[in-house]
Motif scaffolding. Structure first.
Motif, PDB file in Angstrom:
ATOM      1  N   ILE A   1       0.782  -1.372   0.078  1.00 48.82           N
ATOM      2  CA  ILE A   1       0.175   0.068   0.087  1.00 48.82           C
ATOM      3  C   ILE A   1       1.012   1.020  -0.051  1.00 48.82           C
ATOM      4  O   ILE A   1       0.567   2.162  -0.727  1.00 48.82           O
ATOM      5  CB  ILE A   1      -1.043  -0.118   1.181  1.00 48.82           C
ATOM      6  CG1 ILE A   1      -2.084  -1.148   0.961  1.00 48.82           C
ATOM      7  CG2 ILE A   1      -1.731   1.328   1.406  1.00 48.82           C
ATOM      8  CD1 ILE A   1      -2.893  -1.319   2.315  1.00 48.82           C
TER       9      ILE A   1
ATOM     10  N   ALA B   1       2.120   1.746  -3.378  1.00 42.72           N
ATOM     11  CA  ALA B   1       1.211   2.578  -4.388  1.00 42.72           C
ATOM     12  C   ALA B   1       1.301   3.902  -3.774  1.00 42.72           C
ATOM     13  O   ALA B   1       0.911   4.515  -4.970  1.00 42.72           O
ATOM     14  CB  ALA B   1      -0.089   1.649  -4.164  1.00 42.72           C
ATOM     15  N   ILE B   2       1.119   4.377  -2.540  1.00 43.96           N
ATOM     16  CA  ILE B   2       1.039   5.656  -2.153  1.00 43.96           C
ATOM     17  C   ILE B   2       2.040   6.816  -2.922  1.00 43.96           C
ATOM     18  O   ILE B   2       1.977   7.521  -3.510  1.00 43.96           O
ATOM     19  CB  ILE B   2       0.861   5.772  -1.072  1.00 43.96           C
ATOM     20  CG1 ILE B   2      -0.582   5.190  -0.530  1.00 43.96           C
ATOM     21  CG2 ILE B   2       0.900   7.230  -0.379  1.00 43.96           C
ATOM     22  CD1 ILE B   2      -0.805   5.010   1.080  1.00 43.96           C
TER      23      ILE B   2
ATOM     24  N   ILE C   1       1.588   6.888  -6.570  1.00 46.87           N
ATOM     25  CA  ILE C   1       0.544   7.761  -6.818  1.00 46.87           C
ATOM     26  C   ILE C   1       0.956   9.413  -6.650  1.00 46.87           C
ATOM     27  O   ILE C   1       0.674  10.279  -7.450  1.00 46.87           O
ATOM     28  CB  ILE C   1      -0.702   7.528  -5.877  1.00 46.87           C
ATOM     29  CG1 ILE C   1      -1.337   6.327  -6.434  1.00 46.87           C
ATOM     30  CG2 ILE C   1      -1.766   8.763  -5.833  1.00 46.87           C
ATOM     31  CD1 ILE C   1      -2.407   5.750  -5.525  1.00 46.87           C
ATOM     32  N   LYS C   2       1.738   9.765  -5.701  1.00 46.52           N
ATOM     33  CA  LYS C   2       1.882  10.897  -5.410  1.00 46.52           C
ATOM     34  C   LYS C   2       3.173  11.351  -6.407  1.00 46.52           C
ATOM     35  O   LYS C   2       3.354  12.730  -6.851  1.00 46.52           O
ATOM     36  CB  LYS C   2       2.757  11.161  -4.093  1.00 46.52           C
ATOM     37  CG  LYS C   2       1.632  10.992  -2.903  1.00 46.52           C
ATOM     38  CD  LYS C   2       2.429  11.026  -1.600  1.00 46.52           C
ATOM     39  CE  LYS C   2       1.256  10.935  -0.211  1.00 46.52           C
ATOM     40  NZ  LYS C   2       1.845  11.385   0.871  1.00 46.52           N
TER      41      LYS C   2
ATOM     42  N   GLY D   1      -1.858   8.600 -11.432  1.00 46.94           N
ATOM     43  CA  GLY D   1      -2.287   8.015 -10.056  1.00 46.94           C
ATOM     44  C   GLY D   1      -3.368   7.067 -10.190  1.00 46.94           C
ATOM     45  O   GLY D   1      -3.286   6.166  -9.250  1.00 46.94           O
ATOM     46  N   LEU D   2      -4.343   7.349 -10.934  1.00 47.68           N
ATOM     47  CA  LEU D   2      -5.542   6.525 -10.683  1.00 47.68           C
ATOM     48  C   LEU D   2      -5.009   5.009 -11.274  1.00 47.68           C
ATOM     49  O   LEU D   2      -5.510   3.930 -10.930  1.00 47.68           O
ATOM     50  CB  LEU D   2      -6.532   6.989 -12.017  1.00 47.68           C
ATOM     51  CG  LEU D   2      -7.738   5.892 -11.848  1.00 47.68           C
ATOM     52  CD1 LEU D   2      -8.527   5.824 -10.716  1.00 47.68           C
ATOM     53  CD2 LEU D   2      -8.930   6.524 -13.000  1.00 47.68           C
TER      54      LEU D   2
ATOM     55  N   PHE E   1      -3.883   3.099  -8.182  1.00 43.50           N
ATOM     56  CA  PHE E   1      -4.777   2.893  -7.160  1.00 43.50           C
ATOM     57  C   PHE E   1      -5.426   1.691  -7.725  1.00 43.50           C
ATOM     58  O   PHE E   1      -5.977   0.916  -7.104  1.00 43.50           O
ATOM     59  CB  PHE E   1      -5.747   4.128  -7.123  1.00 43.50           C
ATOM     60  CG  PHE E   1      -7.027   3.844  -6.478  1.00 43.50           C
ATOM     61  CD1 PHE E   1      -6.831   3.658  -4.900  1.00 43.50           C
ATOM     62  CD2 PHE E   1      -8.316   3.686  -7.113  1.00 43.50           C
ATOM     63  CE1 PHE E   1      -8.138   3.384  -4.064  1.00 43.50           C
ATOM     64  CE2 PHE E   1      -9.329   3.367  -6.268  1.00 43.50           C
ATOM     65  CZ  PHE E   1      -9.479   3.290  -4.777  1.00 43.50           C
ATOM     66  N   LEU E   2      -5.893   1.548  -9.104  1.00 48.31           N
ATOM     67  CA  LEU E   2      -6.466   0.399  -9.694  1.00 48.31           C
ATOM     68  C   LEU E   2      -5.710  -0.823  -9.632  1.00 48.31           C
ATOM     69  O   LEU E   2      -6.141  -1.922  -9.230  1.00 48.31           O
ATOM     70  CB  LEU E   2      -7.013   0.840 -11.101  1.00 48.31           C
ATOM     71  CG  LEU E   2      -7.993   1.853 -11.315  1.00 48.31           C
ATOM     72  CD1 LEU E   2      -8.205   1.933 -12.769  1.00 48.31           C
ATOM     73  CD2 LEU E   2      -9.164   1.703 -10.492  1.00 48.31           C
TER      74      LEU E   2
ATOM     75  N   LEU F   1      -3.575  -1.496  -7.361  1.00 48.60           N
ATOM     76  CA  LEU F   1      -3.429  -1.720  -5.903  1.00 48.60           C
ATOM     77  C   LEU F   1      -4.842  -2.340  -5.603  1.00 48.60           C
ATOM     78  O   LEU F   1      -4.982  -3.460  -4.836  1.00 48.60           O
ATOM     79  CB  LEU F   1      -3.621  -0.762  -4.985  1.00 48.60           C
ATOM     80  CG  LEU F   1      -3.433  -0.939  -3.496  1.00 48.60           C
ATOM     81  CD1 LEU F   1      -2.392  -1.960  -3.039  1.00 48.60           C
ATOM     82  CD2 LEU F   1      -3.636   0.485  -2.818  1.00 48.60           C
ATOM     83  N   LEU F   2      -5.822  -1.818  -5.864  1.00 51.46           N
ATOM     84  CA  LEU F   2      -7.357  -2.516  -5.772  1.00 51.46           C
ATOM     85  C   LEU F   2      -7.375  -4.187  -6.385  1.00 51.46           C
ATOM     86  O   LEU F   2      -8.007  -4.924  -5.798  1.00 51.46           O
ATOM     87  CB  LEU F   2      -8.424  -1.502  -6.457  1.00 51.46           C
ATOM     88  CG  LEU F   2      -9.948  -2.071  -6.071  1.00 51.46           C
ATOM     89  CD1 LEU F   2     -10.233  -2.072  -4.482  1.00 51.46           C
ATOM     90  CD2 LEU F   2     -10.718  -0.945  -6.906  1.00 51.46           C
TER      91      LEU F   2
END
Length: 243
Positions: free
Chosen positions: A180, A183-184, A187-188, A194-195, A198-199, A201-202
C-alpha cells in the motif's frame, strides 16, 4: 477540463480493452477482476465526465463503445460457430455465462473448487504467526525426504488464507503495508497516472480473495524510475536515506 480524445485514439483504447478482457479470460479467468474494475471506471467516466457541453466527445465515446461492442459480439459469435478451438476457448473464458444459459445456474469449475478451499486456522498460534508453510510440507524434501504429496498447505489456494497460514496476521499486515505504501508513493510521484496505481492496488487486494499473487514487482519498476528521476534532477529534493 481535459481535451477530448481523438477518434482514432479512442477507438484504439476501446479495442485494446476489449481484446485484453476477452483474451485474458481465455488464459485465466482472474482477468475478470481487472476487467470489471476497469469497466466500472469507464462507465463513471462516460456518465460523470466534466467535459464542456457541445464538444460531442461524451456522445462519441458512448457511440464508439456500442459500435465496437456490437462488432466484437458479431466476430465472437462467428468464431464460436465456425472454429472448434475458438469455441473451446470461449466456453472456458465465459464458463459461468454458458452454465447459466444452459443449466440455469451461474457456476464455474474454479468457483466450486474455491469453495472447498475455505479452511480457517484452528489455533491462535497459526492466526498470529502462522505455521511457516506455503506448500504442503509432505511435498518438501527438506522436511520428509521423498516427496509423497503435492498441493498447497492445508489444501487452500485462497491468497489471504495462504498468507495467514504462512506467517499469520503479524506477517500479513506489514506485507500489505509495504504494498500500500509503494502504491501511495507511486500515486504521489506520478500524479497524472495516479488512478492507474490505485486500480492496480485494488486489483491486487481483490485477487487475494481467490489466489495469492505478488503485485509489488509492478510498483517496484515505477519506484525505481522515481528514484532515478530524483537522482537526475538536482532541483528536486532527494529521497532521504531513511525513507
Amino acid at each position: 477540463i481535459k481535451q477530448p480524445l481523438a477518434p482514432g485514439r479512442r477507438i484504439a483504447y476501446i479495442v485494446s480493452f476489449l481484446f485484453i478482457s476477452v483474451a485474458g479470460n481465455m488464459i485465466a479467468r482472474t482477468t475478470t477482476v481487472g476487467a470489471a474494475i476497469g469497466g466500472g471506471i469507464i462507465l463513471l467516466s462516460l456518465f460523470f465526465s466534466s467535459e464542456e457541453p457541445g464538444t460531442g466527445s461524451k456522445g462519441a465515446s458512448v457511440a464508439s463503445w456500442l459500435l465496437l461492442l456490437t462488432a466484437g459480439l458479431i466476430v465472437s459469435i462467428t468464431l464460436y460457430n465456425t472454429s472448434p478451438k475458438a469455441k473451446e476457448m470461449f466456453r472456458f473464458a465465459f464458463e459461468g455465462f454458458f452454465s447459466y444459459v444452459e443449466e440455469g445456474e451461474w457456476t464455474t469449475n474454479s468457483t466450486e473448487r474455491l469453495e472447498t478451499m475455505i479452511v480457517w486456522p484452528e489455533t491462535v498460534h497459526t492466526w498470529v504467526i502462522g505455521d511457516g508453510y506455503f506448500l504442503n510440507s509432505r511435498y518438501d524434501e527438506n522436511y520428509l525426504g521423498d516427496a509423497t504429496d503435492q498441493g498447497f498447505y492445508m489444501g487452500t489456494d485462497i491468497g489471504y488464507l495462504r498468507f495467514i497460514f504462512y506467517f499469520g496476521i503479524i506477517g500479513l499486515i506489514p506485507m500489505m503495508g509495504v504494498i500500500i505504501y509503494s502504491a501511495i508513493v507511486c500515486i504521489k510521484h506520478f500524479r497524472k497516472e495516479g488512478l492507474l496505481f490505485f486500480l492496480a492496488l485494488l486489483v491486487g487486494l481483490s485477487v487475494w480473495l481467490k489466489v495469492s499473487t505478488d503485485i509489488l514487482p509492478f510498483f517496484a519498476l515505477f519506484l525505481g524510475a522515481a528514484s532515478m528521476q530524483y537522482g537526475d534532477d538536482e532541483s528536486v529534493e532527494t529521497i532521504p536515506d531513511h525513507a
